[in-house]
Design a protein around this motif. Structure first.
Motif, PDB file in Angstrom:
ATOM      1  N   THR A  67      34.802 -31.190  67.651  1.00  0.00           N
ATOM      2  CA  THR A  67      35.492 -31.207  66.359  1.00  0.00           C
ATOM      3  C   THR A  67      36.954 -30.833  66.572  1.00  0.00           C
ATOM      4  N   GLU A  93      39.878 -28.973  65.191  1.00  0.00           N
ATOM      5  CA  GLU A  93      40.020 -27.887  64.220  1.00  0.00           C
ATOM      6  C   GLU A  93      41.385 -27.911  63.525  1.00  0.00           C
ATOM      7  N   THR A  96      37.262 -27.861  69.297  1.00  0.00           N
ATOM      8  CA  THR A  96      36.100 -27.078  69.717  1.00  0.00           C
ATOM      9  C   THR A  96      35.040 -27.997  70.302  1.00  0.00           C
ATOM     10  N   HIS A 134      31.210 -28.259  71.115  1.00  0.00           N
ATOM     11  CA  HIS A 134      29.937 -27.633  70.725  1.00  0.00           C
ATOM     12  C   HIS A 134      28.843 -28.048  71.709  1.00  0.00           C
ATOM     13  N   GLU A 163      24.660 -26.788  73.324  1.00  0.00           N
ATOM     14  CA  GLU A 163      23.413 -26.169  72.840  1.00  0.00           C
ATOM     15  C   GLU A 163      22.992 -24.916  73.604  1.00  0.00           C
ATOM     16  N   LYS A 173      27.728 -23.975  78.734  1.00  0.00           N
ATOM     17  CA  LYS A 173      29.084 -23.434  78.551  1.00  0.00           C
ATOM     18  C   LYS A 173      29.718 -23.159  79.909  1.00  0.00           C
ATOM     19  N   LYS A 193      31.916 -23.615  72.182  1.00  0.00           N
ATOM     20  CA  LYS A 193      31.061 -22.834  71.292  1.00  0.00           C
ATOM     21  C   LYS A 193      29.599 -23.240  71.487  1.00  0.00           C
ATOM     22  N   VAL A 194      28.713 -22.267  71.630  1.00  0.00           N
ATOM     23  CA  VAL A 194      27.276 -22.533  71.770  1.00  0.00           C
ATOM     24  C   VAL A 194      26.645 -22.617  70.383  1.00  0.00           C
ATOM     25  N   GLN A 195      26.002 -23.753  70.090  1.00  0.00           N
ATOM     26  CA  GLN A 195      25.283 -23.965  68.822  1.00  0.00           C
ATOM     27  C   GLN A 195      23.849 -24.371  69.174  1.00  0.00           C
ATOM     28  N   TRP A 214      21.568 -27.839  67.945  1.00  0.00           N
ATOM     29  CA  TRP A 214      22.304 -28.495  66.851  1.00  0.00           C
ATOM     30  C   TRP A 214      21.820 -29.923  66.618  1.00  0.00           C
ATOM     31  N   ARG A 240      23.332 -28.906  60.691  1.00  0.00           N
ATOM     32  CA  ARG A 240      24.328 -28.870  61.773  1.00  0.00           C
ATOM     33  C   ARG A 240      24.880 -30.271  62.052  1.00  0.00           C
ATOM     34  N   LEU A 264      28.799 -31.561  61.760  1.00  0.00           N
ATOM     35  CA  LEU A 264      29.514 -32.160  62.890  1.00  0.00           C
ATOM     36  C   LEU A 264      29.820 -33.649  62.665  1.00  0.00           C
TER      37      LEU A 264
END
Length: 313
Positions: free
Chosen positions: A230, A232, A246, A248, A250, A255, A292-294, A297, A303, A307
């Protein structure tokens, strides 16, 4: 810059006499070269191309305008058996595209024999009233005797008598005959978009896709499809466009892969993406990436919607 360099706000002119226009859905299995083909047809990189299958996620529209026609290409996700909520949305949206366009361009990998995935899509297309053109892509990778491979596709669709065009999206050969064939199947119509437009997507979306492409290219199978990007914030000055994005993912382990030892992988991804974005906006870019860990998602409708992955009606 929300809609600027790619989306302008000029007046749409009246079309000349005999002008044709319409929507062409590019359909096919994952990784047969649909995005590369659309980039070649519109003459600019707007869709990401990657050796990793199933990289197209949104119904990206590319626009080709000639003196006699305007073709709006809808690049769909590869049709496959879905394994998660994201996959279900992608395949559903591709099926919707079949019924909502004027012509379907069914793209296959002619360097290999027709397989089960091709047969599945052929069966879907046999149920539609939308005209279909069969596009044999990657003809530059065929052996000298092309007949066995070509026949494996002709046999699939012999009853339908669909027109067949051979081309190489990567080498950009055979695209003019394909373009002519598509225009033949369009009806007289207006300009849907200004003639100098190449996509209906805002620049921010294309920026995010260019970043995602570099992640896929540099991490390959380590970060398969559990990544989204995304944008920002974008700050513009006369000399520099500052972009903050960012990434994203899982799992925490992913990461580490994206950041790399001493941040080297993230720097490599950022540098390559920045060069692509600079080509897109024709100016200097400062790009800052966050990770960022989601968790899970792709399994969450909420979610996915956050996104940008919506179910097409």
């Amino acid at each position: 810059m929300e809609q600027d360099a790619l989306l302008t706000h000029q007046t749409i002119p009246e079309p000349p006499e005999g002008f044709k226009s319409g929507f062409v859905g590019i359909i096919g299995r994952p990784n047969v070269g649909k995005s590369t083909l659309m980039n070649g047809l519109v003459g600019q990189k707007i869709a990401i191309a990657s050796p990793v299958a199933q990289t197209t996620r949104n119904r990206l529209q590319g626009i080709l305008t000639t003196d006699s026609a305007q073709i709006i290409f809808v690049d769909t996700p590869g049709i496959h058996k879905p394994h998660h909520q994201l996959g279900k949305i992608l395949v559903h949206n591709a099926k919707v595209a079949i019924e909502s366009v004027d012509v379907v361009l069914f793209v296959v990998d002619s360097a290999t024999e027709a397989g089960g995935g091709d047969r599945y899509i052929a069966e879907l297309l046999q149920k539609t009233k939308t005209p279909v053109i069969l596009g044999l892509n990657k003809c530059d990778q065929q052996p000298e005797d092309t007949q066995p491979l070509d026949n494996s596709y002709r046999q699939l669709f012999a009853a339908q008598n669909w027109p067949i065009v051979k081309f190489s999206a990567l080498q950009e050969t055979g695209l003019h005959p394909l373009q002519s064939q598509l225009i033949q199947h369009l009806e007289p119509g207006p300009y849907y978009y200004p003639p100098d437009l190449v996509t209906d997507q805002p620049e921010r979306f294309i920026m995010g896709e260019l970043i995602r492409e570099q992640i896929l290219l540099h991490t390959r199978e380590e970060i398969p499809h559990s990544v989204a990007v995304t944008i920002e914030r974008v700050e513009e000055t006369p000399k520099l466009t500052k972009t903050y994005a960012t990434i994203h993912i899982e799992r925490k382990s992913q990461k580490g892969i994206i950041i790399g030892k001493q941040g080297q992988m993230l720097k490599t991804i950022g540098s390559a993406a920045r060069q692509q974005i600079q080509k897109l906006i024709a100016g200097k870019v400062y790009l800052e990436l966050f990770v960022k860990v989601q968790p899970k998602w792709r399994q969450s409708r909420l979610r996915l919607a956050e996104l940008g992955y919506q179910v097409e009606e």
